[in-house]
Design a protein around this motif. Sequence first.
Motif, PDB file in Angstrom:
ATOM      1  N   CYS A  13      69.468  14.772  49.621  1.00 37.14           N
ATOM      2  CA  CYS A  13      69.707  15.011  51.049  1.00 37.14           C
ATOM      3  C   CYS A  13      69.235  16.410  51.436  1.00 37.14           C
ATOM      4  CB  CYS A  13      71.186  14.854  51.376  1.00 37.14           C
ATOM      5  SG  CYS A  13      71.849  13.210  51.062  1.00 37.14           S
ATOM      6  N   ARG A  14      68.725  16.524  52.639  1.00 39.44           N
ATOM      7  CA  ARG A  14      68.170  17.789  53.133  1.00 39.44           C
ATOM      8  C   ARG A  14      69.017  18.335  54.279  1.00 39.44           C
ATOM      9  NH1 ARG A  14      62.167  17.968  53.083  1.00 39.44           N
ATOM     10  NH2 ARG A  14      62.201  18.024  55.372  1.00 39.44           N
ATOM     11  N   LEU A  15      69.353  19.609  54.188  1.00 41.32           N
ATOM     12  CA  LEU A  15      70.023  20.325  55.272  1.00 41.32           C
ATOM     13  C   LEU A  15      69.031  21.313  55.864  1.00 41.32           C
ATOM     14  CD1 LEU A  15      73.607  21.126  53.929  1.00 41.32           C
ATOM     15  CD2 LEU A  15      73.086  19.987  56.090  1.00 41.32           C
ATOM     16  N   GLY A  16      68.892  21.285  57.190  1.00 38.75           N
ATOM     17  CA  GLY A  16      67.942  22.190  57.817  1.00 38.75           C
ATOM     18  C   GLY A  16      68.271  22.427  59.272  1.00 38.75           C
ATOM     19  N   THR A  17      67.385  23.136  59.949  1.00 40.51           N
ATOM     20  CA  THR A  17      67.518  23.365  61.384  1.00 40.51           C
ATOM     21  C   THR A  17      66.180  23.116  62.060  1.00 40.51           C
ATOM     22  OG1 THR A  17      67.059  25.738  61.129  1.00 40.51           O
ATOM     23  CG2 THR A  17      69.380  25.051  61.179  1.00 40.51           C
ATOM     24  N   LEU A  18      66.257  22.591  63.258  1.00 41.79           N
ATOM     25  CA  LEU A  18      65.081  22.333  64.080  1.00 41.79           C
ATOM     26  C   LEU A  18      65.176  23.246  65.297  1.00 41.79           C
ATOM     27  CD1 LEU A  18      62.643  20.320  64.088  1.00 41.79           C
ATOM     28  CD2 LEU A  18      64.023  18.871  65.585  1.00 41.79           C
ATOM     29  N   SER A  19      64.179  24.094  65.495  1.00 41.19           N
ATOM     30  CA  SER A  19      64.176  25.030  66.622  1.00 41.19           C
ATOM     31  C   SER A  19      63.161  24.581  67.661  1.00 41.19           C
ATOM     32  CB  SER A  19      63.819  26.447  66.152  1.00 41.19           C
ATOM     33  OG  SER A  19      64.694  26.867  65.123  1.00 41.19           O
ATOM     34  N   CYS A  20      63.627  24.389  68.887  1.00 38.90           N
ATOM     35  CA  CYS A  20      62.747  23.949  69.967  1.00 38.90           C
ATOM     36  C   CYS A  20      62.955  24.834  71.188  1.00 38.90           C
ATOM     37  CB  CYS A  20      63.030  22.500  70.353  1.00 38.90           C
ATOM     38  SG  CYS A  20      62.703  21.298  69.061  1.00 38.90           S
ATOM     39  N   GLN A  21      61.863  25.100  71.899  1.00 39.43           N
ATOM     40  CA  GLN A  21      61.951  25.840  73.152  1.00 39.43           C
ATOM     41  C   GLN A  21      62.291  24.871  74.275  1.00 39.43           C
ATOM     42  OE1 GLN A  21      61.675  29.153  73.563  1.00 39.43           O
ATOM     43  NE2 GLN A  21      61.416  29.387  71.366  1.00 39.43           N
ATOM     44  N   ASN A  29      64.709  29.073  76.601  1.00 38.27           N
ATOM     45  CA  ASN A  29      65.586  29.517  75.521  1.00 38.27           C
ATOM     46  C   ASN A  29      65.334  28.649  74.301  1.00 38.27           C
ATOM     47  OD1 ASN A  29      66.788  27.112  76.163  1.00 38.27           O
ATOM     48  ND2 ASN A  29      68.860  27.926  76.316  1.00 38.27           N
ATOM     49  N   THR A  30      65.773  29.110  73.156  1.00 42.03           N
ATOM     50  CA  THR A  30      65.556  28.388  71.915  1.00 42.03           C
ATOM     51  C   THR A  30      66.779  27.543  71.594  1.00 42.03           C
ATOM     52  OG1 THR A  30      64.134  30.156  71.077  1.00 42.03           O
ATOM     53  CG2 THR A  30      65.008  28.598  69.466  1.00 42.03           C
ATOM     54  N   HIS A  31      66.529  26.284  71.339  1.00 41.62           N
ATOM     55  CA  HIS A  31      67.603  25.350  71.015  1.00 41.62           C
ATOM     56  C   HIS A  31      67.580  25.103  69.511  1.00 41.62           C
ATOM     57  CE1 HIS A  31      70.588  22.633  72.764  1.00 41.62           C
ATOM     58  NE2 HIS A  31      70.303  21.810  71.776  1.00 41.62           N
ATOM     59  N   ILE A  32      68.688  25.374  68.837  1.00 39.94           N
ATOM     60  CA  ILE A  32      68.777  25.200  67.392  1.00 39.94           C
ATOM     61  C   ILE A  32      69.567  23.923  67.094  1.00 39.94           C
ATOM     62  CG2 ILE A  32      69.476  26.213  65.199  1.00 39.94           C
ATOM     63  CD1 ILE A  32      67.322  27.797  66.643  1.00 39.94           C
ATOM     64  N   LEU A 187      50.677  20.680  77.577  1.00 41.16           N
ATOM     65  CA  LEU A 187      51.295  20.284  76.310  1.00 41.16           C
ATOM     66  C   LEU A 187      51.285  21.396  75.262  1.00 41.16           C
ATOM     67  CD1 LEU A 187      49.809  16.663  75.984  1.00 41.16           C
ATOM     68  CD2 LEU A 187      52.072  17.319  76.823  1.00 41.16           C
ATOM     69  N   ARG A 188      51.002  22.626  75.672  1.00 40.08           N
ATOM     70  CA  ARG A 188      50.839  23.701  74.683  1.00 40.08           C
ATOM     71  C   ARG A 188      52.120  23.990  73.907  1.00 40.08           C
ATOM     72  NH1 ARG A 188      51.508  26.210  79.578  1.00 40.08           N
ATOM     73  NH2 ARG A 188      52.943  27.994  79.634  1.00 40.08           N
ATOM     74  N   ASP A 189      53.299  23.696  74.492  1.00 38.67           N
ATOM     75  CA  ASP A 189      54.561  23.970  73.804  1.00 38.67           C
ATOM     76  C   ASP A 189      55.249  22.697  73.324  1.00 38.67           C
ATOM     77  OD1 ASP A 189      55.025  23.039  76.351  1.00 38.67           O
ATOM     78  OD2 ASP A 189      56.803  24.271  76.696  1.00 38.67           O
ATOM     79  N   VAL A 190      54.508  21.587  73.299  1.00 42.24           N
ATOM     80  CA  VAL A 190      55.062  20.281  72.925  1.00 42.24           C
ATOM     81  C   VAL A 190      54.657  19.935  71.494  1.00 42.24           C
ATOM     82  CG1 VAL A 190      55.067  17.803  73.451  1.00 42.24           C
ATOM     83  CG2 VAL A 190      55.059  19.484  75.314  1.00 42.24           C
ATOM     84  N   GLY A 191      55.618  19.437  70.696  1.00 43.45           N
ATOM     85  CA  GLY A 191      55.342  19.092  69.306  1.00 43.45           C
ATOM     86  C   GLY A 191      54.753  17.689  69.160  1.00 43.45           C
ATOM     87  N   VAL A 192      53.970  17.503  68.108  1.00 40.25           N
ATOM     88  CA  VAL A 192      53.360  16.199  67.819  1.00 40.25           C
ATOM     89  C   VAL A 192      53.787  15.748  66.427  1.00 40.25           C
ATOM     90  CG1 VAL A 192      51.212  14.899  67.619  1.00 40.25           C
ATOM     91  CG2 VAL A 192      51.349  16.832  69.202  1.00 40.25           C
TER      92      VAL A 192
END
Length: 401
Positions: A13-21, A29-32, A187-192
Motif C-alpha cells: 500500500c502507498r501513502l502519499g499526497t497529491l498537490s493541485c492548484q 491556492n494549493t490543495h493538498i 490547459l497550462r495548469d491542467v494535469g493529464v
Amino acid sequence: MRFTLKSVTQCGCRLGTLSCQREVTNGENTHIIETPVCMLYTKKGSAPWLSIDMLKRIEKLPPIAHMHLSSLSDLSEAVEKFQQGIAKFTSMQDFLVYISVHDSGLEIPSGYNTKAGTAVWNKAGKKLVDPQLFIKCQEAFHPSFYQALSDADTDRKSGKKRAMKAVDRTLNFLDTILELHKKSQRLRDVGVFGSIEGGFYEEERKRSAKETAARDVDGFVIEGFHAQDEKNETFDVEEMKDLCKIVFENLPKGKPRLMHAVWSPDQVVMAMELGIDIFDSCYPWLVTERGGALVFSFDFDKTPQNEKDAGSSEGFEISLNDKRMCEDFRAPLPGCSCYTCQNFSRSYIHHLLNTAELLAPVLLMIHNFHHYFEFFHALRTSLKMDQFQKLKAMIVEQRPH
C-alpha cells in the motif's frame, strides 16, 4: 499537479499526497490531498440524487469530483460560453475536478471505437470523439486533471490482436492530445493522465506501461478491465494481480495510479495492496440504485462492543426492498451518524421504495456516500497506524458467500 509518495508499506500500500492548484477569488491556492483517496462520483457534474446543499451535509466529502466526458460532451458549448469551467457551471467549485472518458458506473457498448476516435455514450446516443474535439471539450471544462482519450474496449474474451490495437490507438491519441495540450494556454495548469491498456496480455500491458511512462504525463489510469456481469460487478482483483505487478514495475513510483471500477470493500483493500492511489465511488451509487444500504464495519481500532463494532453478519449491504424490512424500525445502520440513520428507519425507507417515492434514493445516497467516505478515511488511518492488515481481515470476514 504534483504527487509525493511518502511511504510504501510491507504489503504494498502507498501513502502519499497529491498537490493541485485551485483557482479562488483572490488568485490560486494549493490543495493538498492525502492518498489513497476516492473521488466523488457524479452524474452530469452533480452528485446522484442530491442537491449541492444536501451533499455538503455529508461528512468527509472527497476533495475531488469525478465527472465523465460521456455525460458532459453535449454541454461543452454551453460551458465554453460560460467561460468559468465545469466546476462553477455545476456549483462544484469547492472540489477539484477530474474528467474520465467514460462513466465508470455503466457498462459501455463494445465495438464502436475507431482509429480516429473513441465512442462516448449519453442519453442522445453515440458520439465519436477525436483528439481535436476532446481537447476543445477540456478547454471548455477546465478540470484540475483529466484522463487522455483511450481505447479501453477489451475484456477477458478479447484476442491479442485487439489488445495490440487498443494499445496502439491509445498511444496515438495520447501523442496528439499532449501536443495540443501544450499549445493551449487554457490547459497550462491542467494535469493529464495517460491510460494503460493491453487487455489480459502481459506483453501488451508491459508495452503500454513503458510507452506511456515515456510521455510527459502527470499520472496513470489502469484501464481495460471494465467488463461487468449481470449484477454490475466488475472483475475480481485477483484476476489481474500479476498483470498489475508487471505494469507497475514499468511505471515511475513517483506518479499517481488511478483505476476505474465498481469497488466493493474487499476489492478496495486488495487493489490498495497492488499500489492503486485513486479510486472512484460509483459503488455507493450502484448500491443505492438497487435499493441497498451499506452496513459493513471498518472500526479496526475499537474493542468490539456492539453489532457495528463487531462487523456486520449481513455482508456488505442489506436490501431495503426485502419484505423483512417492513417491520424493522432500526436505522439502516445502527450507530451511524449520517442524516438518514439519525432520522429514518429501515421500515420507512422500505415503504418509500415500494411506493417509488423519490425520497428513497435521496436518503440511501446520503447514507451510502457517508459510509463509503468514512471507510476510506479509516483505510488511510489504518495505514498510518500500521493496522491495515487488521482492517483487511475485518473486511474479508464480512464478504458475502
